[in-house]
Scaffold this active site. Structure first.
Site, PDB file in Angstrom:
ATOM      1  N   GLN A 154      11.802   1.332  13.833  1.00 20.96           N
ATOM      2  CA  GLN A 154      11.672   2.011  15.000  1.00 20.96           C
ATOM      3  C   GLN A 154      11.793   1.080  16.300  1.00 20.96           C
ATOM      4  O   GLN A 154      11.661   0.286  16.295  1.00 20.96           O
ATOM      5  CB  GLN A 154      10.169   2.491  15.273  1.00 20.96           C
ATOM      6  CG  GLN A 154       9.451   2.900  16.563  1.00 20.96           C
ATOM      7  CD  GLN A 154       8.370   3.046  17.033  1.00 20.96           C
ATOM      8  OE1 GLN A 154       7.873   3.667  16.521  1.00 20.96           O
ATOM      9  NE2 GLN A 154       8.051   1.931  17.399  1.00 20.96           N
TER      10      GLN A 154
ATOM     11  N   GLU B 240       2.333   9.200  14.036  1.00 19.60           N
ATOM     12  CA  GLU B 240       2.179   8.093  13.455  1.00 19.60           C
ATOM     13  C   GLU B 240       1.193   8.595  12.820  1.00 19.60           C
ATOM     14  O   GLU B 240       0.605   7.558  12.245  1.00 19.60           O
ATOM     15  CB  GLU B 240       2.029   7.474  14.848  1.00 19.60           C
ATOM     16  CG  GLU B 240       2.454   5.552  13.270  1.00 19.60           C
ATOM     17  CD  GLU B 240       3.291   4.635  14.807  1.00 19.60           C
ATOM     18  OE1 GLU B 240       2.640   4.001  14.265  1.00 19.60           O
ATOM     19  OE2 GLU B 240       2.722   4.862  15.501  1.00 19.60           O
TER      20      GLU B 240
ATOM     21  N   SER C 133      -0.089  -1.284  22.464  1.00 12.81           N
ATOM     22  CA  SER C 133      -0.562  -1.733  22.794  1.00 12.81           C
ATOM     23  C   SER C 133      -2.143  -1.323  23.623  1.00 12.81           C
ATOM     24  O   SER C 133      -2.108  -0.559  23.596  1.00 12.81           O
ATOM     25  CB  SER C 133      -0.240  -2.902  24.216  1.00 12.81           C
ATOM     26  OG  SER C 133       0.022  -2.013  25.458  1.00 12.81           O
ATOM     27  N   ASN C 134      -2.977  -2.820  23.441  1.00 12.14           N
ATOM     28  CA  ASN C 134      -4.539  -1.912  23.476  1.00 12.14           C
ATOM     29  C   ASN C 134      -4.509  -1.378  25.049  1.00 12.14           C
ATOM     30  O   ASN C 134      -5.336  -0.991  25.867  1.00 12.14           O
ATOM     31  CB  ASN C 134      -5.417  -2.692  23.167  1.00 12.14           C
ATOM     32  CG  ASN C 134      -5.981  -3.024  21.842  1.00 12.14           C
ATOM     33  OD1 ASN C 134      -5.048  -2.017  20.643  1.00 12.14           O
ATOM     34  ND2 ASN C 134      -6.707  -3.558  20.798  1.00 12.14           N
TER      35      ASN C 134
END
Length: 399
Positions: free
Chosen positions: A134, A255, A378-379
Site C-alpha cells: 500500500q 480493510e 493513526s489513533n
C-alpha cells in the site's frame, strides 16, 4: 459498494459441517514449522514457507471466501467467513502474506475497477501469484493523506511517478503497489482531496527503490519506497483521474471485516498464554495483576461482541472501523504492558533471560504494539473521525 455476502452471524444449517471441513483441511496441511509463524513484528519469518502455504490455501478455495463467485470467490455468508477466521487462528496457522491483495485491492477493483483491470488482476490475487503493498503514507503525510506530495504525470500512454512513501508493509516482497499520487494541483480555494489519483504500479522496475526500516523488534517489515520516474500504464488508474480520494477511502473501508474476528481469537490465545505464564511464575498471586488479567478478559469479550454486532448490521454505524481500531489498539498495547509486569525485571533487561523464547515473545509484542497507535489509521485521526461523525463536534480545518 459493500461486497459483504450475507449478514447473519448466527449459525445456520451446514455451518458446523463447514467448521469441520475447515478444521480437517488445516489439520491435514499444517506442519509444526508453520504453526505460529509470522504476524506483527515477525512478517519476515519463514516467508517462503508461508507463501507456499498461502498458495495451497488459494488452490483449495479458502483465500477469497467473501468474494462473489463471478470474481473467483466462494460467496460465503458472513457467518462462514467468521468460522474460517476463528478456526484458522485457533489452529496456529501462519500469518498469511496475501491479505493486502485479497482484503483491500481485490474488493476495491470489484467495486470501482474496470472490467479489464478485474480480468488482469483478480485471478492472480486469488491465487496469491502476485503480492501487493500500500503506497499511502509519506514522511510529511502519514495520517493526513490529503497532503501527499508524490506526483504522477502522463507521458503518452504511461503515468510517470515521482515521490516517496514510508511505512510500506511488505514492499520488499511485493510485486505491485497501489499508490495515492497527486495528478493535478489543488484548485484555488478548493479541497486538497481533489486532484489525487489511485494508481496500480509494478514494483519490479527501474525507478523503484525499496529501503527497509529497522524496527525496535529488530525486524524490518516496514519500508521506505522511492519512485524516481517509475512508470505504469495509463489505464492502470482505478476510478477517474483526480478521484483517487474516494477510491482510497473505499480501500480502507474494505480493510476491516470478518478477519478482525480471527485477530481477536489470536488475542485470546495471547491472553491465555499470559495467564499460564503468570501461574508458572507465581505472578498470579499478586491481586493487582490478577485483577488486570481479569479486566483484559472482560475487555476482549466486549470487543468480540461489539465486532460481531457491527458485522451483522445491515448498514454499519458511522465510524465503525474507527471505533474497532481504537478498541483493539488499546487492548493489545495494554496486554503488552501487562506482560512486562508479569515478567518483572526479565521483561526489561535482556541479560536476565538470554535466549528465552517465551520472554522474547512478550518483549516483541510489547515493542511492536507501540506501532499499533499509528498503523491501520493513526489513533489521533480515528478519534477525530469519531468526534465529527458520531459526536457531531465541529469539523477540524485541515487545509
Amino acid at each position: 459498494m459493500s461486497l459483504r455476502v450475507g449478514r447473519k452471524v448466527a449459525p445456520v444449517d451446514g455451518d458446523e459441517e463447514f467448521r469441520r471441513e475447515v478444521r480437517e483441511w488445516l489439520d491435514a496441511n499444517l506442519t509444526d514449522e508453520l504453526r505460529g509463524a509470522g504476524g506483527p513484528g515477525r512478517e519476515n519469518e519463514a516467508f517462503p514457507q508461508r507463501l507456499a502455504f498461502t498458495r495451497r490455501l488459494a488452490a483449495a478455495g479458502w483465500t477469497c471466501l467473501a468474494w462473489p463467485v463471478e470474481h473467483g470467490g466462494r460467496g460465503e455468508s458472513l457467518a462462514r467467513q467468521v468460522i474460517f477466521h476463528e478456526e484458522y487462528a485457533r489452529s496456529g496457522a501462519p500469518s498469511r502474506v496475501d491479505h493486502i491483495g485479497t482484503t483491500m485491492v481485490g474488493p476495491t477493483l470489484m467495486a470501482l475497477g474496470t472490467p479489464q483491470q478485474r480480468r488482469r488482476f483478480l485471478p492472480r490475487l486469488a491465487a496469491a501469484d502476485e503480492l501487493w503493498c500500500q503506497g499511502y503514507s509519506e514522511p510529511g503525510a502519514g495520517s493526513d493523506l490529503a497532503g501527499v506530495t508524490t506526483r504522477a504525470r502522463l507521458d503518452d500512454d504511461q503515468w510517470v511517478i515521482t515521490g516517496q512513501k514510508v511505512w510500506t508493509s511488505l514492499a520488499h516482497v511485493a510485486d505491485w503497489c497501489f499508490v495515492l499520487a497527486r495528478t493535478a494541483p489543488v484548485p484555488a480555494g478548493g479541497s486538497r482531496h481533489a486532484g489525487l489519483s489511485y494508481l496500480l504500479v509494478p514494483m519490479r522496475q527501474p525507478g523503484v527503490t525499496v529501503r527497509p526500516i529497522r524496527q525496535l523488534t529488530g525486524d524490518s517489515e516496514f519500508n521506505e519506497v522511492f519512485f524516481d520516474d517509475a512508470r505504469t500504464e495509463r489505464d492502470l488508474v482505478v476510478g477517474e483521474p483526480g478521484q483517487g480520494w474516494r477510491v482510497a477511502m473505499a480501500t480502507l473501508a474494505f480493510e476491516r471485516g470478518a478477519a478482525t474476528v480471527g485477530q481477536q481469537i489470536g488475542f485470546q490465545r495471547d491472553l491465555d498464554d499470559l495467564v499460564a505464564l503468570a501461574r508458572r511464575t507465581g505472578a498470579i498471586a499478586d491481586p493487582l495483576l490478577r485483577a488486570r488479567l481479569t479486566r483484559a478478559w472482560i475487555d476482549l469479550s466486549v470487543l468480540r461482541a461489539h465486532t460481531l454486532r457491527v458485522l451483522a448490521a445491515p448498514e454499519p454505524p458511522p465510524a465503525t472501523a474507527s471505533v474497532i481500531k481504537l478498541l483493539w489498539t488499546r487492548w493489545r498495547q495494554g496486554l503488552g504492558e501487562l506482560a512486562m509486569d508479569v515478567l518483572g525485571p526479565a521483561g526489561a533487561a535482556a541479560e536476565l533471560a538470554p535466549g528465552d523464547e517465551d520472554v522474547e515473545r512478550w518483549r516483541r509484542l510489547f515493542l511492536f504494539s507501540r506501532a499499533d497507535t499509528i498503523y491501520g489509521g493513526s489513533n489521533e485521526i480515528q478519534r477525530g473521525i469519531v468526534a465529527e461523525r458520531v459526536l457531531g463536534l465541529p469539523r477540524q480545518d485541515r487545509r
